[in-house]
Design an enzyme around this catalytic site. Structure first.
Site, PDB file in Angstrom:
ATOM      1  N   ASP A 251      -1.926  -0.421   5.643  1.00  0.00           N
ATOM      2  CA  ASP A 251      -2.421   0.955   5.751  1.00  0.00           C
ATOM      3  C   ASP A 251      -2.038   1.555   7.097  1.00  0.00           C
ATOM      4  O   ASP A 251      -1.606   2.711   7.176  1.00  0.00           O
ATOM      5  CB  ASP A 251      -3.937   0.979   5.564  1.00  0.00           C
ATOM      6  CG  ASP A 251      -4.504   2.385   5.692  1.00  0.00           C
ATOM      7  OD1 ASP A 251      -4.264   3.200   4.794  1.00  0.00           O
ATOM      8  OD2 ASP A 251      -5.173   2.659   6.703  1.00  0.00           O
TER       9      ASP A 251
ATOM     10  N   ASP B 173       0.843  -1.191   0.000  1.00  0.00           N
ATOM     11  CA  ASP B 173       0.000   0.000   0.000  1.00  0.00           C
ATOM     12  C   ASP B 173       0.882   1.245   0.000  1.00  0.00           C
ATOM     13  O   ASP B 173       2.070   1.181   0.350  1.00  0.00           O
ATOM     14  CB  ASP B 173      -0.906   0.004   1.228  1.00  0.00           C
ATOM     15  CG  ASP B 173      -2.107   0.928   1.070  1.00  0.00           C
ATOM     16  OD1 ASP B 173      -2.326   1.446  -0.044  1.00  0.00           O
ATOM     17  OD2 ASP B 173      -2.842   1.127   2.059  1.00  0.00           O
ATOM     18  N   GLY B 174       0.304   2.345  -0.400  1.00  0.00           N
ATOM     19  CA  GLY B 174       0.984   3.628  -0.360  1.00  0.00           C
ATOM     20  C   GLY B 174      -0.018   4.714  -0.061  1.00  0.00           C
ATOM     21  O   GLY B 174      -1.214   4.575  -0.344  1.00  0.00           O
TER      22      GLY B 174
ATOM     23  N   GLU C 294       2.562   3.920  -3.781  1.00  0.00           N
ATOM     24  CA  GLU C 294       1.961   2.628  -4.126  1.00  0.00           C
ATOM     25  C   GLU C 294       2.961   1.776  -4.912  1.00  0.00           C
ATOM     26  O   GLU C 294       3.120   0.577  -4.660  1.00  0.00           O
ATOM     27  CB  GLU C 294       0.693   2.832  -4.959  1.00  0.00           C
ATOM     28  CG  GLU C 294      -0.448   3.515  -4.249  1.00  0.00           C
ATOM     29  CD  GLU C 294      -1.294   2.586  -3.391  1.00  0.00           C
ATOM     30  OE1 GLU C 294      -0.897   1.437  -3.194  1.00  0.00           O
ATOM     31  OE2 GLU C 294      -2.356   3.034  -2.916  1.00  0.00           O
TER      32      GLU C 294
ATOM     33  N   HIS D  51      -9.292   0.242   3.044  1.00  0.00           N
ATOM     34  CA  HIS D  51      -9.929   0.677   4.290  1.00  0.00           C
ATOM     35  C   HIS D  51     -11.241  -0.061   4.535  1.00  0.00           C
ATOM     36  O   HIS D  51     -12.212   0.518   5.017  1.00  0.00           O
ATOM     37  CB  HIS D  51     -10.181   2.190   4.270  1.00  0.00           C
ATOM     38  CG  HIS D  51      -9.035   2.988   3.752  1.00  0.00           C
ATOM     39  ND1 HIS D  51      -7.873   3.167   4.473  1.00  0.00           N
ATOM     40  CD2 HIS D  51      -8.856   3.635   2.569  1.00  0.00           C
ATOM     41  CE1 HIS D  51      -7.032   3.910   3.765  1.00  0.00           C
ATOM     42  NE2 HIS D  51      -7.607   4.192   2.609  1.00  0.00           N
TER      43      HIS D  51
END
Length: 237
Positions: A225, A85-86, A133, A215
């Site tokens: 995250d 993730d980014g 990302e 999320h």
């Protein structure tokens, strides 16, 4: 800890290297690099001198990397589950909005290999979430290659269509063919990172991708995250 040897079949200077940094210098940014890690020098030399075979997936295979059947079941049982993730506190990709020098951004990954968990995260100032990302996936694949796990069945779950679509829809090949311009003639943003990704993907012949909503309910996605947000929280402390 056992020594590792890194064999570079195609790179700036093909050969066998005793450390990952030495190997990385030979393959990083080199288009079509071919390399592997081994636990002993004999096997590294054997692989290096073997007749060349096509490395990794062909273009046709690359287009079908997203092998989730739509039922939540994978085509093959993975030995490694990967989440990347980014994020950025200012996305910087809205019309009229620009990334400021003090905006925080970070990437993170989680590698789960049959219960053995490895994580990584880092941050930068003044960059976009899209760049983060890409770096999340690149850093994860580099670590998998360093560990010699690139031939295992790997299921990678991301929430970024920015990263997934060029891989699973084959856009990367068109960009490269056109000299790293899009179908509309514009320069590809984050070109150097996409080029780095193209040197890594062929090393993973059993790598499959899956999209998940960010999320939401995917535990691995929520972990990465949280990792990157913790990194951003600590930046400048």
């Amino acid at each position: 800890m056992a020594n590792k040897y890194y064999a570079v079949k195609k790179g700036r200077h093909p050969g066998i290297y005793p450390t990952w940094p030495a190997c990385q210098r030979e393959v990083s940014g080199y288009s079509g690099a071919v390399y592997r890690s081994f636990t002993n020098r004999f096997e590294a030399q054997k692989w290096l001198t073997a007749a060349n075979k096509p490395a990794g997936p062909s273009k046709k295979q690359q287009l079908s990397l997203d092998l989730d059947l739509g039922t939540g079941q994978w085509v093959a049982a993975p030995t490694i589950r990967l989440y990347t993730d980014g994020g950025s506190r200012n996305h910087g990709n809205r019309r009229g909005q620009h990334v400021k020098e003090n905006d925080r951004a970070a990437w993170a990954f989680l590698i789960d290999r049959q219960g053995q968990r490895l994580t990584g995260t880092a941050g930068e100032f003044g960059t976009t979430n899209n760049r983060m990302e890409l770096l999340g996936l690149i850093n994860a694949l580099q670590l998998l290659a360093k560990r010699g796990w690139q031939d295992e069945v790997i299921n990678a779950t991301l929430d970024s269509h920015y990263v997934l679509d060029p891989i699973t829809k084959g856009w990367l090949y068109g960009w490269r063919r056109r000299g790293w311009t899009t179908s509309t003639g514009k320069p590809v943003v984050n070109q150097e990172l996409w080029q780095e990704l193209l040197t890594l993907l062929p090393q993973f012949p059993r790598l499959h991708f899956r999209w998940t909503k960010g999320h939401a309910t995917n535990q691995g996605n929520n972990i990465v995250d949280e990792l990157l947000n913790t990194t951003m929280d600590k930046m400048g402390d």
